[in-house]
Design a protein around this motif. Structure first.
Motif, PDB file in Angstrom:
ATOM      1  N   MET A  26      -9.687  30.341 -28.257  1.00  0.00           N
ATOM      2  CA  MET A  26      -9.683  31.076 -29.744  1.00  0.00           C
ATOM      3  C   MET A  26      -8.923  30.181 -30.726  1.00  0.00           C
ATOM      4  SD  MET A  26     -11.496  33.786 -29.009  1.00  0.00           S
ATOM      5  CE  MET A  26     -11.266  34.531 -30.891  1.00  0.00           C
ATOM      6  N   TRP A  27      -7.895  29.560 -30.389  1.00  0.00           N
ATOM      7  CA  TRP A  27      -7.158  29.007 -31.297  1.00  0.00           C
ATOM      8  C   TRP A  27      -7.094  27.229 -31.157  1.00  0.00           C
ATOM      9  CZ3 TRP A  27      -3.278  25.620 -29.302  1.00  0.00           C
ATOM     10  CH2 TRP A  27      -2.731  25.821 -27.714  1.00  0.00           C
ATOM     11  N   LEU A  28      -7.582  26.897 -29.970  1.00  0.00           N
ATOM     12  CA  LEU A  28      -7.723  25.502 -29.713  1.00  0.00           C
ATOM     13  C   LEU A  28      -8.907  24.882 -30.481  1.00  0.00           C
ATOM     14  CD1 LEU A  28      -6.431  24.212 -26.197  1.00  0.00           C
ATOM     15  CD2 LEU A  28      -5.814  23.411 -28.191  1.00  0.00           C
ATOM     16  N   MET A  35      -8.117  18.557 -36.193  1.00  0.00           N
ATOM     17  CA  MET A  35      -7.742  17.171 -35.700  1.00  0.00           C
ATOM     18  C   MET A  35      -8.860  16.128 -35.837  1.00  0.00           C
ATOM     19  SD  MET A  35      -5.135  18.234 -32.505  1.00  0.00           S
ATOM     20  CE  MET A  35      -4.677  16.633 -32.044  1.00  0.00           C
ATOM     21  N   TYR A  36      -9.886  16.639 -35.474  1.00  0.00           N
ATOM     22  CA  TYR A  36     -11.076  15.678 -35.439  1.00  0.00           C
ATOM     23  C   TYR A  36     -11.417  15.141 -37.073  1.00  0.00           C
ATOM     24  CZ  TYR A  36     -12.865  15.379 -30.742  1.00  0.00           C
ATOM     25  OH  TYR A  36     -12.567  15.065 -29.238  1.00  0.00           O
ATOM     26  N   ILE A  37     -11.315  16.245 -37.953  1.00  0.00           N
ATOM     27  CA  ILE A  37     -11.514  15.939 -39.393  1.00  0.00           C
ATOM     28  C   ILE A  37     -10.502  14.958 -40.003  1.00  0.00           C
ATOM     29  CG2 ILE A  37     -11.832  16.890 -41.610  1.00  0.00           C
ATOM     30  CD1 ILE A  37     -13.066  19.251 -40.194  1.00  0.00           C
ATOM     31  N   TYR A 281      -2.954  12.426 -25.196  1.00  0.00           N
ATOM     32  CA  TYR A 281      -3.353  11.146 -24.918  1.00  0.00           C
ATOM     33  C   TYR A 281      -4.221  10.607 -25.652  1.00  0.00           C
ATOM     34  CZ  TYR A 281      -5.855   7.356 -22.741  1.00  0.00           C
ATOM     35  OH  TYR A 281      -6.471   6.278 -22.194  1.00  0.00           O
ATOM     36  N   LEU A 282      -5.410  11.535 -25.751  1.00  0.00           N
ATOM     37  CA  LEU A 282      -6.621  11.111 -26.446  1.00  0.00           C
ATOM     38  C   LEU A 282      -6.440  11.507 -28.161  1.00  0.00           C
ATOM     39  CD1 LEU A 282      -9.861  11.720 -24.199  1.00  0.00           C
ATOM     40  CD2 LEU A 282      -8.629   9.681 -25.061  1.00  0.00           C
ATOM     41  N   PHE A 283      -6.088  12.653 -28.363  1.00  0.00           N
ATOM     42  CA  PHE A 283      -6.092  13.185 -29.723  1.00  0.00           C
ATOM     43  C   PHE A 283      -4.951  12.680 -30.916  1.00  0.00           C
ATOM     44  CE2 PHE A 283      -8.332  16.696 -27.278  1.00  0.00           C
ATOM     45  CZ  PHE A 283      -9.564  16.131 -27.476  1.00  0.00           C
ATOM     46  N   MET A 284      -3.839  12.571 -30.055  1.00  0.00           N
ATOM     47  CA  MET A 284      -2.511  12.482 -31.238  1.00  0.00           C
ATOM     48  C   MET A 284      -2.403  11.000 -31.514  1.00  0.00           C
ATOM     49  SD  MET A 284      -1.267  15.146 -31.426  1.00  0.00           S
ATOM     50  CE  MET A 284       0.399  14.902 -32.277  1.00  0.00           C
ATOM     51  N   PRO A 285      -2.831   9.793 -31.056  1.00  0.00           N
ATOM     52  CA  PRO A 285      -2.687   8.731 -31.543  1.00  0.00           C
ATOM     53  C   PRO A 285      -3.557   8.181 -32.477  1.00  0.00           C
ATOM     54  CG  PRO A 285      -2.151   8.429 -29.102  1.00  0.00           C
ATOM     55  CD  PRO A 285      -2.558   9.694 -29.313  1.00  0.00           C
ATOM     56  N   PRO A 286      -4.903   8.491 -32.456  1.00  0.00           N
ATOM     57  CA  PRO A 286      -5.981   8.321 -33.427  1.00  0.00           C
ATOM     58  C   PRO A 286      -5.604   8.830 -34.778  1.00  0.00           C
ATOM     59  CG  PRO A 286      -6.952   8.635 -31.151  1.00  0.00           C
ATOM     60  CD  PRO A 286      -5.746   8.877 -30.926  1.00  0.00           C
ATOM     61  N   MET A 287      -5.217  10.273 -34.459  1.00  0.00           N
ATOM     62  CA  MET A 287      -4.652  11.175 -35.806  1.00  0.00           C
ATOM     63  C   MET A 287      -3.637  10.615 -36.436  1.00  0.00           C
ATOM     64  SD  MET A 287      -4.082  15.229 -36.077  1.00  0.00           S
ATOM     65  CE  MET A 287      -2.712  15.184 -35.401  1.00  0.00           C
TER      66      MET A 287
END
Length: 313
Positions: A26-28, A35-37, A281-287
């Motif tokens: 529901m919140w993720l 985060m993707y945007i 690992y996948l979402f934080m560095p690119p953002m």
């Protein structure tokens, strides 16, 4: 859902979200969408600014735009499977799609690691040999270093889906994450997996491990050069040019090291910890990459303000 054949390749795998966290979807879902945007907008902005602004026509910014490109590929490769799980509550991924996804995830991760090494070398040259900076890091050499990082990633990661394709699968269909990576898929296989285990270890050591070691050596030489600067102000100014890169190195290699260790001791770690670290690992560095460099680099902030003023007009 198709029947799973316990002796042959499955037609699909089952992705998972954050098991054990009730109501996480529901919140993720909205959080990951945001985060993707942010990731796509930030990295596309960095590439646009480096391509259009004369003040950013320097080796360090060309490397930064290459890193942004690798981050876009990494984020885009996980986009559809992650949003399927956390927004549309769809968990199936075709076998071939899974192998394709893990190839792009590992290739872009390896490319990002190689570019971080190139950026460390850039900072070493800028601080240790400032007068020869532009003659050492010419445009052709910068392009060659970026191309080498890309080709190394492709060459090293191409065997991964091939090695998985040859295996039968007999340990279920359920993966630990909302995307596919080699160690996770390999654990569902039976038969001769020793080659996969050995090659995976070789990749970690001779790709990410060697990169991190050379980055550490680069910074040891950088700190040695900084200590040779006479004034305290000069020392702080030199170190300040490295802070963004140091921060990115830690947020890139920290979760990578943790997730690698957890895969080796998976029987003693919780599924939730696995999933949380996998997502970090996948979402934080690119953002964070474009955000950190925008906040810490005066030239990028100035170029961004200039570009926004032009767009408003």
């Amino acid at each position: 859902m198709s029947e799973f054949n316990t002796t042959f390749q499955p037609s699909l795998f089952i992705l998972t979200g954050l098991r054990g966290l009730v109501g996480a979807r529901m919140w993720l879902g909205p959080l990951l969408s945001l985060m993707y945007i942010t990731t796509m907008a930030g990295n596309c902005t960095v590439i646009y600014l480096v391509r259009t602004e004369r003040s950013l026509q320097e080796p360090q910014y060309h490397f930064l735009s290459m890193l942004a490109g690798a981050d876009i590929v990494l984020s885009f490769s996980t986009l559809f499977s992650v949003l399927k799980v956390f927004i549309f509550d769809l968990y199936e991924i075709a076998f071939d799609s899974c192998l394709t996804q893990l190839f792009f995830i590992h290739t872009s991760s390896s490319m990002g690691s190689g570019i971080l090494l190139a950026m460390a070398f850039d900072r070493f040259v800028a601080i240790s040999h400032p007068l020869q900076y532009t003659t050492i890091l010419t445009n052709s050499r910068v392009t060659t270093m970026g191309l080498a990082a890309f080709l190394r990633g492709v060459a090293l990661m191409t065997p991964l889906p091939i090695l998985l394709k040859r295996l039968p699968f007999c340990k279920g269909q359920i993966l630990s994450y909302s995307y596919c990576i080699h160690p996770n898929v390999m654990k569902l296989a039976c038969g001769q997996v020793k080659i996969n285990i050995f090659y995976g270890l070789v990749l970690v050591i001779f790709s990410f491990g060697v990169d991190f070691l050379l980055i550490a050596i680069s910074y040891a030489l950088i700190f040695q050069a900084v200590m040779g600067i006479a004034s305290r102000e000069g020392q702080m100014k030199a170190l300040n040019t490295c802070l963004s890169h140091i921060f990115i190195v830690f947020i890139y290699y920290g979760p990578l090291l943790a997730i690698t260790v957890m895969h080796r001791i998976s029987h003693r770690s919780s599924p939730v910890a696995h999933a949380v670290l996998g997502n970090i690992y996948l979402f934080m560095p690119p953002m964070l990459n474009p955000i950190v460099y925008s906040l810490k680099t005066k030239q990028i902030r100035s170029a961004l303000r200039k570009s926004l003023k032009i767009q408003i007009r």
